[in-house]
Design a protein around this motif. Sequence first.
Motif, PDB file in Angstrom:
ATOM      1  N   PHE A 166       0.918  -1.481   0.227  1.00 12.70           N
ATOM      2  CA  PHE A 166       0.646  -0.597   0.390  1.00 12.70           C
ATOM      3  C   PHE A 166       0.853   1.111  -0.172  1.00 12.70           C
ATOM      4  O   PHE A 166       0.180   2.327  -0.634  1.00 12.70           O
ATOM      5  CB  PHE A 166      -0.795  -0.033   1.514  1.00 12.70           C
ATOM      6  N   TYR A 167       2.064   0.700   1.008  1.00 10.59           N
ATOM      7  CA  TYR A 167       2.849   2.270   1.084  1.00 10.59           C
ATOM      8  C   TYR A 167       3.063   2.542  -0.377  1.00 10.59           C
ATOM      9  O   TYR A 167       3.970   4.159  -1.197  1.00 10.59           O
ATOM     10  CB  TYR A 167       3.914   1.997   1.595  1.00 10.59           C
ATOM     11  N   THR A 168       3.504   1.744  -1.501  1.00 11.75           N
ATOM     12  CA  THR A 168       4.271   1.466  -2.215  1.00 11.75           C
ATOM     13  C   THR A 168       4.167   2.640  -3.134  1.00 11.75           C
ATOM     14  O   THR A 168       3.987   3.099  -4.227  1.00 11.75           O
ATOM     15  CB  THR A 168       4.985  -0.062  -2.874  1.00 11.75           C
ATOM     16  N   LYS A 169       2.142   1.192  -3.495  1.00 13.47           N
ATOM     17  CA  LYS A 169       1.821   2.043  -4.800  1.00 13.47           C
ATOM     18  C   LYS A 169       0.832   3.504  -4.356  1.00 13.47           C
ATOM     19  O   LYS A 169       1.196   4.503  -5.139  1.00 13.47           O
ATOM     20  CB  LYS A 169       0.171   0.821  -4.302  1.00 13.47           C
ATOM     21  N   TYR A 170       1.202   3.641  -2.767  1.00 13.52           N
ATOM     22  CA  TYR A 170       0.278   5.292  -2.312  1.00 13.52           C
ATOM     23  C   TYR A 170       2.008   6.202  -3.329  1.00 13.52           C
ATOM     24  O   TYR A 170       1.549   7.681  -3.823  1.00 13.52           O
ATOM     25  CB  TYR A 170       0.023   5.741  -1.505  1.00 13.52           C
ATOM     26  N   LYS A 171       3.016   5.486  -3.259  1.00 18.41           N
ATOM     27  CA  LYS A 171       4.470   6.697  -3.423  1.00 18.41           C
ATOM     28  C   LYS A 171       3.987   6.828  -5.084  1.00 18.41           C
ATOM     29  O   LYS A 171       4.267   7.785  -5.153  1.00 18.41           O
ATOM     30  CB  LYS A 171       5.418   6.018  -2.977  1.00 18.41           C
ATOM     31  N   ALA A 172       4.124   5.795  -6.189  1.00 16.33           N
ATOM     32  CA  ALA A 172       3.748   5.584  -6.895  1.00 16.33           C
ATOM     33  C   ALA A 172       2.700   6.649  -7.005  1.00 16.33           C
ATOM     34  O   ALA A 172       2.833   6.973  -7.867  1.00 16.33           O
ATOM     35  CB  ALA A 172       4.047   4.059  -7.941  1.00 16.33           C
ATOM     36  N   PHE A 188      10.918  13.357  -4.302  1.00 16.42           N
ATOM     37  CA  PHE A 188      10.454  13.246  -2.837  1.00 16.42           C
ATOM     38  C   PHE A 188      11.446  13.655  -2.528  1.00 16.42           C
ATOM     39  O   PHE A 188      12.410  13.113  -2.862  1.00 16.42           O
ATOM     40  CB  PHE A 188      10.164  11.612  -2.362  1.00 16.42           C
ATOM     41  N   ILE A 189      11.494  14.986  -1.183  1.00 15.69           N
ATOM     42  CA  ILE A 189      13.020  15.129  -0.187  1.00 15.69           C
ATOM     43  C   ILE A 189      12.839  14.290   0.885  1.00 15.69           C
ATOM     44  O   ILE A 189      13.498  14.239   2.084  1.00 15.69           O
ATOM     45  CB  ILE A 189      12.533  16.150  -0.515  1.00 15.69           C
ATOM     46  N   GLU A 190      11.830  14.053   1.489  1.00 15.96           N
ATOM     47  CA  GLU A 190      11.479  12.737   2.226  1.00 15.96           C
ATOM     48  C   GLU A 190      10.423  11.031   1.721  1.00 15.96           C
ATOM     49  O   GLU A 190       9.040  11.682   1.381  1.00 15.96           O
ATOM     50  CB  GLU A 190      10.472  14.080   3.661  1.00 15.96           C
ATOM     51  N   HIS A 191      11.289  10.562   1.872  1.00 16.91           N
ATOM     52  CA  HIS A 191      10.499   8.940   2.118  1.00 16.91           C
ATOM     53  C   HIS A 191      11.181   8.156   2.709  1.00 16.91           C
ATOM     54  O   HIS A 191      11.605   7.630   2.298  1.00 16.91           O
ATOM     55  CB  HIS A 191      10.399   8.565   0.187  1.00 16.91           C
ATOM     56  N   ARG A 192      10.198   7.411   3.834  1.00 17.20           N
ATOM     57  CA  ARG A 192      10.657   6.496   4.435  1.00 17.20           C
ATOM     58  C   ARG A 192       9.358   5.515   5.263  1.00 17.20           C
ATOM     59  O   ARG A 192       8.441   6.338   6.038  1.00 17.20           O
ATOM     60  CB  ARG A 192      11.577   6.662   5.552  1.00 17.20           C
ATOM     61  N   LEU A 193      10.223   4.761   5.851  1.00 13.88           N
ATOM     62  CA  LEU A 193       9.139   4.450   7.304  1.00 13.88           C
ATOM     63  C   LEU A 193      10.070   3.976   8.047  1.00 13.88           C
ATOM     64  O   LEU A 193      10.969   3.830   8.002  1.00 13.88           O
ATOM     65  CB  LEU A 193       8.443   2.445   6.370  1.00 13.88           C
ATOM     66  N   ASP A 194       9.079   4.500   8.893  1.00 10.73           N
ATOM     67  CA  ASP A 194       9.992   4.370  10.530  1.00 10.73           C
ATOM     68  C   ASP A 194       9.444   2.682  11.423  1.00 10.73           C
ATOM     69  O   ASP A 194       8.545   3.440  11.410  1.00 10.73           O
ATOM     70  CB  ASP A 194      10.251   5.688  11.665  1.00 10.73           C
ATOM     71  N   ILE A 195      10.300   1.702  11.423  1.00  7.40           N
ATOM     72  CA  ILE A 195      10.148   0.768  11.813  1.00  7.40           C
ATOM     73  C   ILE A 195      10.412   0.711  12.984  1.00  7.40           C
ATOM     74  O   ILE A 195      11.998   0.406  13.435  1.00  7.40           O
ATOM     75  CB  ILE A 195       9.803  -0.401  11.063  1.00  7.40           C
ATOM     76  N   LEU A 206       6.068  11.112   3.871  1.00  5.74           N
ATOM     77  CA  LEU A 206       6.331  10.857   2.182  1.00  5.74           C
ATOM     78  C   LEU A 206       5.958  12.977   2.245  1.00  5.74           C
ATOM     79  O   LEU A 206       4.963  12.892   2.581  1.00  5.74           O
ATOM     80  CB  LEU A 206       4.862  10.183   1.533  1.00  5.74           C
ATOM     81  N   VAL A 207       7.536  13.220   1.872  1.00  3.54           N
ATOM     82  CA  VAL A 207       6.751  14.320   0.859  1.00  3.54           C
ATOM     83  C   VAL A 207       7.780  14.978   0.208  1.00  3.54           C
ATOM     84  O   VAL A 207       7.929  14.320  -0.995  1.00  3.54           O
ATOM     85  CB  VAL A 207       7.886  15.783   2.150  1.00  3.54           C
ATOM     86  N   LEU A 208       6.391  15.176  -0.699  1.00  3.71           N
ATOM     87  CA  LEU A 208       6.301  15.095  -2.218  1.00  3.71           C
ATOM     88  C   LEU A 208       6.611  16.968  -2.406  1.00  3.71           C
ATOM     89  O   LEU A 208       6.083  17.809  -2.374  1.00  3.71           O
ATOM     90  CB  LEU A 208       5.568  14.905  -3.362  1.00  3.71           C
TER      91      LEU A 208
END
Length: 604
Positions: A166-172, A188-195, A206-208
């Motif tokens: 879901f994260y990958t699809k939304y990012k695309a 993207f100047i910011e794209h990460r998952l903090d787990i 996610l910051v575009l």
Amino acid sequence: MRFLCCFRTFLPLIYHILSLYCRNIFITLFFVLLFQVNSFAALPLEVTVEGVEPELRENILATLRLYVYRDSERMQEKNILVLYKESDDDIRAALGPFGYYSPRIESDLKKVGDVWHATYSVDKGRPITVGKMHLEILGEGNEAPYFEKLLGERPFAPGDILFQPFYTKYKAKMLRIAFAEGYLEAKFIEHRLDIYKKRYKANVHLVLELGTRYRFGELHAEQEVITPELLRKYLRYKKGDPYRSVQLFEAQQYLYRSGYFKNVVVRGDTDQIVGEEVAVTIKAEPLDKFNKYVIGLGYASDTGIRATLGWYNRLLNKSGHRLRAALQIGERDSSLQASYEIPVFDPRYEKVATSAAYQDQKWDSTKSKILAAGPAYIYSSAKLKYSLGIEYRNEDYSIGSSRGRSALLVPTFSGSYLFARKDARQTNSQLKRGVLFSVNVRGASEALVSDASFLQVQLDTVAAVSPIDKWRIIGRLTLGATEVDSINDLPPSLRFYAGGDISVRGYGYRTIGSRNSAGDVIGGRYTTVASLELERSLSEYLAAAVFWDVGSATVEKEPDFYQGAGLGGRINLPFGQVRLDLGVPLTDVDGFTVRLHFSITGEF
């Protein structure tokens, strides 16, 4: 000399020994290689994964190298043991994208006879759930409705399991929408998952950044089929408008559907941007043949045998004008018609057509010969169609022993709207699901070179639903009314009738209507026709149906209904349709009678 003599003496023996040695080496190598080939055959291996849902199991097997390489010729005992030791890592890697980072895995590997068995019992454990989400779009234009809608369609709700696709699809999707709206340098100047595995939580960031929004630039058209002015009407943008790729795709579609071209390619030259403008290039090939010919054959119980010959010139000149003509010869309905069409305003949907037609019809005791001509403005899109025109009609007719002539200047309006999805129509223009509403209004005035004054309105509705697979319910309703001093002021072509293949089945063509003193059907000023049909699809091409029809056509407002019912079959062919109905009249009939309604049409 003595040495050479001795050497010559022992030379055959030395040669024999060396030859024997080489043969032994060759035989040894042969068996070694044969053994190696046999040893490279894959050992039998079965892999079983238990304790998880089918979707997770499939992903585990697709990631588990012991399973992926099970049929490899290199899968020998040593490799099986190595990959088995690495199985836990493979299973964890397969479960991570689904939000499970702390699975408990119990595994077992044993050999039974010649077959290896690897069994894994997996407890996926507690999932990682989504905590905070930081979704942001930066740059000029970030408050546009489509971006606000995108941010509202969050990939997760707080507490959802972290399903990484879901994260990958939304990012695309964020990038795709930005590019489609002309932000060709969006990134993207910011794209990460903090787990946080110990807390079983994950935060999404996610910051575009949109960057520059590019605009449409110069148009380069590589075609000589139509004029540049007509070509530009198919483009729904102007130079300097924001660059939107969907408009190029739509332009390509409509140019191809125009029928002027064999092939069309419309693209933005994003690799050669000048300033902040993207040039557009159109490459279009002309048709191999602009003239199209159609031969049609058909039969219907109502009109008898008929043959049709059609000619269509799809491009008469570079202004996009078209010319079409059709000749129909039939037992009871013959005609000759021609039409000259000019694209106007938005050529995707609008045109002006000037038509002329001659028609010779016969039914029951009525004969009619019509000569008609006039211009009309026509709008036609996928769902909405309408036309506004004026037509001069000259009709000679006879009903029984009475004869008449009518000359009318008739303004007309007709329109229809389809309430349905894109797949509502299937082959042969049948309504698959939805509602088709149509209206037709026409009239004439003695003050405008007409023999009579009248105003006529007809409403038609067709509805189709499919509540169960392979079953379809079709309903039809027609209502019509005419304001005129006397029915005798109207020629037969403007009167209402009922009965026949597409009206009230069980009765002859146009045999339902008011009658004169001699018993001839003269039609009516008012009509009501309704039909209900239940259709069952038997295969891709075959269907069976049962139906009930009712209809009236009267001079006075009070209806005089006739009913019919029966069953039928349908054959859908690539070139047309075959319809067979057995209709039983239920009104004013002495005894039980059955009427056959049969029609077949096809064009080649």
